[in-house]
Design a protein around this motif. Sequence first.
Motif, PDB file in Angstrom:
ATOM      1  N   ARG A  24       0.818  -1.207   0.000  1.00  0.00           N
ATOM      2  CA  ARG A  24       0.000   0.000   0.000  1.00  0.00           C
ATOM      3  C   ARG A  24       0.849   1.254   0.000  1.00  0.00           C
ATOM      4  N   ALA A  25       1.955   1.180   0.702  1.00  0.00           N
ATOM      5  CA  ALA A  25       2.853   2.338   0.760  1.00  0.00           C
ATOM      6  C   ALA A  25       3.503   2.587  -0.591  1.00  0.00           C
ATOM      7  N   TYR A  26       3.843   1.512  -1.306  1.00  0.00           N
ATOM      8  CA  TYR A  26       4.466   1.675  -2.622  1.00  0.00           C
ATOM      9  C   TYR A  26       3.444   2.110  -3.673  1.00  0.00           C
ATOM     10  N   ALA A  27       2.238   1.547  -3.607  1.00  0.00           N
ATOM     11  CA  ALA A  27       1.208   1.885  -4.578  1.00  0.00           C
ATOM     12  C   ALA A  27       0.790   3.348  -4.470  1.00  0.00           C
ATOM     13  N   SER A  28       0.789   3.880  -3.260  1.00  0.00           N
ATOM     14  CA  SER A  28       0.363   5.264  -3.039  1.00  0.00           C
ATOM     15  C   SER A  28       1.514   6.250  -3.134  1.00  0.00           C
ATOM     16  N   ASP A  29       2.718   5.756  -3.332  1.00  0.00           N
ATOM     17  CA  ASP A  29       3.930   6.585  -3.346  1.00  0.00           C
ATOM     18  C   ASP A  29       4.224   7.218  -1.987  1.00  0.00           C
ATOM     19  N   GLN A  30       3.608   6.675  -0.926  1.00  0.00           N
ATOM     20  CA  GLN A  30       4.019   7.101   0.407  1.00  0.00           C
ATOM     21  C   GLN A  30       5.507   6.804   0.581  1.00  0.00           C
ATOM     22  N   VAL A  31       5.910   5.644   0.075  1.00  0.00           N
ATOM     23  CA  VAL A  31       7.323   5.327  -0.093  1.00  0.00           C
ATOM     24  C   VAL A  31       7.517   5.099  -1.594  1.00  0.00           C
ATOM     25  N   ALA A  32       8.034   6.102  -2.270  1.00  0.00           N
ATOM     26  CA  ALA A  32       8.211   6.014  -3.720  1.00  0.00           C
ATOM     27  C   ALA A  32       9.474   5.210  -4.029  1.00  0.00           C
ATOM     28  N   VAL A  33       9.362   4.295  -4.983  1.00  0.00           N
ATOM     29  CA  VAL A  33      10.496   3.481  -5.400  1.00  0.00           C
ATOM     30  C   VAL A  33      10.653   3.607  -6.911  1.00  0.00           C
ATOM     31  N   ARG A  34      11.842   3.990  -7.342  1.00  0.00           N
ATOM     32  CA  ARG A  34      12.153   4.106  -8.755  1.00  0.00           C
ATOM     33  C   ARG A  34      13.318   3.173  -9.063  1.00  0.00           C
ATOM     34  N   LEU A  35      13.184   2.379 -10.112  1.00  0.00           N
ATOM     35  CA  LEU A  35      14.197   1.397 -10.483  1.00  0.00           C
ATOM     36  C   LEU A  35      14.963   1.882 -11.711  1.00  0.00           C
ATOM     37  N   TRP A  36      16.279   1.781 -11.635  1.00  0.00           N
ATOM     38  CA  TRP A  36      17.157   2.278 -12.695  1.00  0.00           C
ATOM     39  C   TRP A  36      18.157   1.201 -13.060  1.00  0.00           C
ATOM     40  N   ASN A  37      18.179   0.822 -14.348  1.00  0.00           N
ATOM     41  CA  ASN A  37      19.092  -0.201 -14.827  1.00  0.00           C
ATOM     42  C   ASN A  37      20.278   0.471 -15.524  1.00  0.00           C
ATOM     43  N   PRO A  38      21.483   0.325 -14.993  1.00  0.00           N
ATOM     44  CA  PRO A  38      22.633   0.965 -15.635  1.00  0.00           C
ATOM     45  C   PRO A  38      22.878   0.482 -17.055  1.00  0.00           C
ATOM     46  N   ARG A  39      22.336  -0.684 -17.411  1.00  0.00           N
ATOM     47  CA  ARG A  39      22.491  -1.163 -18.784  1.00  0.00           C
ATOM     48  C   ARG A  39      21.802  -0.219 -19.766  1.00  0.00           C
ATOM     49  N   ASP A  40      20.764   0.454 -19.316  1.00  0.00           N
ATOM     50  CA  ASP A  40      20.074   1.417 -20.179  1.00  0.00           C
ATOM     51  C   ASP A  40      20.940   2.627 -20.495  1.00  0.00           C
ATOM     52  N   TYR A  41      22.023   2.791 -19.752  1.00  0.00           N
ATOM     53  CA  TYR A  41      22.897   3.955 -19.938  1.00  0.00           C
ATOM     54  C   TYR A  41      24.271   3.552 -20.460  1.00  0.00           C
ATOM     55  N   ALA A  42      24.418   2.286 -20.840  1.00  0.00           N
ATOM     56  CA  ALA A  42      25.684   1.793 -21.371  1.00  0.00           C
ATOM     57  C   ALA A  42      25.779   2.092 -22.861  1.00  0.00           C
ATOM     58  N   GLN A  43      26.989   2.160 -23.348  1.00  0.00           N
ATOM     59  CA  GLN A  43      27.231   2.484 -24.747  1.00  0.00           C
ATOM     60  C   GLN A  43      27.505   1.214 -25.556  1.00  0.00           C
ATOM     61  N   GLY A  44      27.370   1.329 -26.867  1.00  0.00           N
ATOM     62  CA  GLY A  44      27.698   0.229 -27.750  1.00  0.00           C
ATOM     63  C   GLY A  44      26.537  -0.714 -28.000  1.00  0.00           C
ATOM     64  N   ASN A  45      26.726  -1.581 -28.987  1.00  0.00           N
ATOM     65  CA  ASN A  45      25.663  -2.505 -29.366  1.00  0.00           C
ATOM     66  C   ASN A  45      25.338  -3.499 -28.255  1.00  0.00           C
ATOM     67  N   TYR A  46      26.328  -3.866 -27.473  1.00  0.00           N
ATOM     68  CA  TYR A  46      26.129  -4.878 -26.439  1.00  0.00           C
ATOM     69  C   TYR A  46      25.782  -4.279 -25.078  1.00  0.00           C
ATOM     70  N   ARG A  47      25.853  -2.955 -24.979  1.00  0.00           N
ATOM     71  CA  ARG A  47      25.523  -2.266 -23.731  1.00  0.00           C
ATOM     72  C   ARG A  47      26.210  -2.928 -22.531  1.00  0.00           C
ATOM     73  N   ARG A  48      27.515  -3.011 -22.626  1.00  0.00           N
ATOM     74  CA  ARG A  48      28.284  -3.683 -21.582  1.00  0.00           C
ATOM     75  C   ARG A  48      28.285  -2.861 -20.300  1.00  0.00           C
ATOM     76  N   VAL A  49      28.143  -3.553 -19.197  1.00  0.00           N
ATOM     77  CA  VAL A  49      28.167  -2.889 -17.892  1.00  0.00           C
ATOM     78  C   VAL A  49      29.298  -3.410 -17.016  1.00  0.00           C
ATOM     79  N   ASP A  50      30.119  -4.329 -17.552  1.00  0.00           N
ATOM     80  CA  ASP A  50      31.215  -4.881 -16.765  1.00  0.00           C
ATOM     81  C   ASP A  50      32.393  -5.226 -17.659  1.00  0.00           C
ATOM     82  N   ASP A  51      33.545  -5.416 -17.033  1.00  0.00           N
ATOM     83  CA  ASP A  51      34.757  -5.790 -17.770  1.00  0.00           C
ATOM     84  C   ASP A  51      35.709  -6.485 -16.804  1.00  0.00           C
TER      85      ASP A  51
END
Length: 255
Positions: A24-51
């Motif tokens: 209920r707290a998450y649905a109402s944004d009483q406790v707002a949660v936002r999910l962020w995937n660093p792969r969405d911000y990676a460069q290149g065709n393979y969107r690498r996030v590690d090496d």
Amino acid sequence: MRFDIITLFPEMFAPFLASGVTRRAYASDQVAVRLWNPRDYAQGNYRRVDDRPFGGGPGMVMLVEPLQACLDAIRADRAEDPATQVPLVLFSPIGKTLDHPAVEQWAQSPGAVLLCGRYEGIDQRFIDTHVDAQISLGDFVLSGGEIAALALLDAVTRLQPGVLNDAGSHQLDSFNPSLDGLLDCPHYTRPEVWQGQEVPPVLMSGHHAQIERWRRDQSLQITARHRPELLAKARAAGRLDRKDEAVLAKIADGL
């Protein structure tokens, strides 16, 4: 309150955010949660996030560039003043072990950015530049920080006003100041007799003072047997009275 979570596996959070009393707290944004995937911000065709790590060795290390771009996007989305921005928290074995006092502090905060590491670790330069606090769940290693982030979210969310059905429920939790930092007592419900085991008669007596004393005694007994260091803390803080000490003396005689 808002938590932004940097994770390569945002799908791990979906069932948690939609289940249980905290949903209920998450649905109402009483406790707002936002999910962020660093792969969405990676460069290149393979969107690498590690090496591979410099110097050799097993495992992979999370790249600094996708993490930096992801964090920049979070800060922009939050539209924060740099002087008052929420901290970036990394879940790590070197962090301070999460406990109830820390959870209470986080529950009173505006939130944080939670970084869930994966693989062998995160490029240390990102940690040195951006991480404000590190948290551990204990002396063991997980595959990533997601489980630790879920633990912190759940512990913090259940302390928010109106989240639990009974507003006083968390006041009787183990480690709570109302219990002087001790473990909670046993609890019983119907039926009154199950497989020959009866509910302690005092709990059905209707005598509230006796019930409270019984619960306190049980709390002392359980803590003495399973977490004696909590008793030492309570005693050092002056939280135990003469009745408590008398009960503990009897327990010690029987241990």
